[in-house]
Design a protein around this motif. Structure first.
Motif, mmCIF file in Angstrom:
data_model
loop_
_atom_site.group_PDB
_atom_site.id
_atom_site.type_symbol
_atom_site.label_atom_id
_atom_site.label_comp_id
_atom_site.label_asym_id
_atom_site.label_seq_id
_atom_site.Cartn_x
_atom_site.Cartn_y
_atom_site.Cartn_z
ATOM 1 N N HIS A 1 -4.465 4.642 -1.829
ATOM 2 C CA HIS A 1 -3.336 3.741 -1.626
ATOM 3 C C HIS A 1 -3.083 3.595 -0.129
ATOM 4 N N THR A 2 -2.884 2.389 0.320
ATOM 5 C CA THR A 2 -2.617 2.154 1.741
ATOM 6 C C THR A 2 -1.124 2.048 2.028
ATOM 7 N N GLU A 3 -0.306 2.373 1.024
ATOM 8 C CA GLU A 3 1.141 2.367 1.225
ATOM 9 C C GLU A 3 1.601 3.707 1.795
ATOM 10 N N VAL A 4 2.557 3.663 2.690
ATOM 11 C CA VAL A 4 3.145 4.872 3.263
ATOM 12 C C VAL A 4 4.579 4.974 2.772
ATOM 13 N N SER A 5 4.920 6.113 2.173
ATOM 14 C CA SER A 5 6.256 6.304 1.632
ATOM 15 C C SER A 5 6.645 7.763 1.769
ATOM 16 N N PHE A 6 7.951 8.012 1.811
ATOM 17 C CA PHE A 6 8.442 9.381 1.894
ATOM 18 C C PHE A 6 8.656 9.986 0.509
ATOM 19 N N SER B 1 8.000 1.799 -0.160
ATOM 20 C CA SER B 1 6.794 2.019 0.628
ATOM 21 C C SER B 1 6.493 0.836 1.535
ATOM 22 N N ILE B 2 5.695 1.102 2.549
ATOM 23 C CA ILE B 2 5.236 0.067 3.476
ATOM 24 C C ILE B 2 3.722 -0.016 3.356
ATOM 25 N N ASP B 3 3.226 -1.178 2.985
ATOM 26 C CA ASP B 3 1.785 -1.350 2.833
ATOM 27 C C ASP B 3 1.170 -1.642 4.202
ATOM 28 N N LEU B 4 0.408 -0.692 4.703
ATOM 29 C CA LEU B 4 -0.205 -0.841 6.019
ATOM 30 C C LEU B 4 -1.497 -1.647 5.981
ATOM 31 N N GLY B 5 -2.065 -1.786 4.780
ATOM 32 C CA GLY B 5 -3.352 -2.456 4.687
ATOM 33 C C GLY B 5 -4.470 -1.514 5.121
#
Length: 213
Positions: A136-141, A148-152
């Motif tokens: 997964h390219t999403e960053v989440s706490f 989440s934020i999808d960084l790609g």
């Protein structure tokens, strides 16, 4: 879950007992840590402290991974790439310590070469993960699908490489302080063990199936 507990037990045992015998062998061979002449006076008492102790930690991780997955497990690409990153970082550290011992001075790899070595490992790991796994390219706490934020692929590659480089240098700096990094690392490893245990107990929440590629 048994595989996780088995891996923790094996890696801990090898790291603890392996370090003990490794220190004994290094002491007998006179392989110790040189101390900078311009450093604090109190640090000079640490001169000759056996170095290259990371060999036992890296070996413990690798052996634990291999053995634990023999128990009703599967060698996934994600797991193999993580182990390659650990071993690769260990190799950079080994050459750094080896040069210090060989030259009998507290100067191993210079900053440029050390950073280049870690960047090769970090970007190699990140590119392999993006190219050959369903990471997964999403960053989440919390979890990947919540706030989440999808960084790609490109953003995640840069982020993963930054994290690896930052954590490697953080441990290196901690190890250079008045106390060794063993105590701090033990707390961190324990925390990640709890996190892993919790996540694998709730696969429906954390969507860990993507790791089994």
């Amino acid at each position: 879950m048994i595989r996780l507990l088995l891996a923790v037990t094996i890696s801990t045992a090898i790291s603890l007992f392996g370090t003990r015998y490794l220190i004994k062998w290094l002491t007998e061979k006179g392989i110790g840590q040189p101390i900078r002449e311009d450093g604090p006076g109190g640090h000079k008492t640490k001169a000759g402290t056996p170095t290259m102790g990371g060999i036992a930690v890296v070996a413990g991780s690798a052996i634990a991974y291999i053995i634990s997955d023999l128990y009703n497990g599967i060698y996934t690409r994600s797991g193999l790439f993580v182990m390659l990153a650990i071993v690769g970082s260990g190799i950079v550290g080994f050459f750094d310590d080896w040069l210090k011992v060989r030259n009998a001075r507290n100067l191993g790899l210079n900053k440029k070469m050390k950073v280049i070595g870690l960047l090769v490992v970090a970007f190699g790991f990140a590119i392999l993960m993006v190219s050959f796994t369903d990471v997964h390219t999403e960053v989440s706490f919390t979890r990947w699908d919540s706030l989440s934020i999808d960084l790609g692929p490109v953003g995640w590659t840069l982020w993963a490489a930054f994290i690896i480089l930052a954590m490697s240098n953080a441990v290196n700096l901690t190890d250079g302080l008045d106390g060794l990094a063993a105590g701090s690392s033990t707390l961190s490893f324990s925390a990640f063990t709890v996190i892993s245990f919790w996540a694998f107990r709730h696969p429906e929440i954390y969507d860990l199936d993507h790791a089994l590629d």
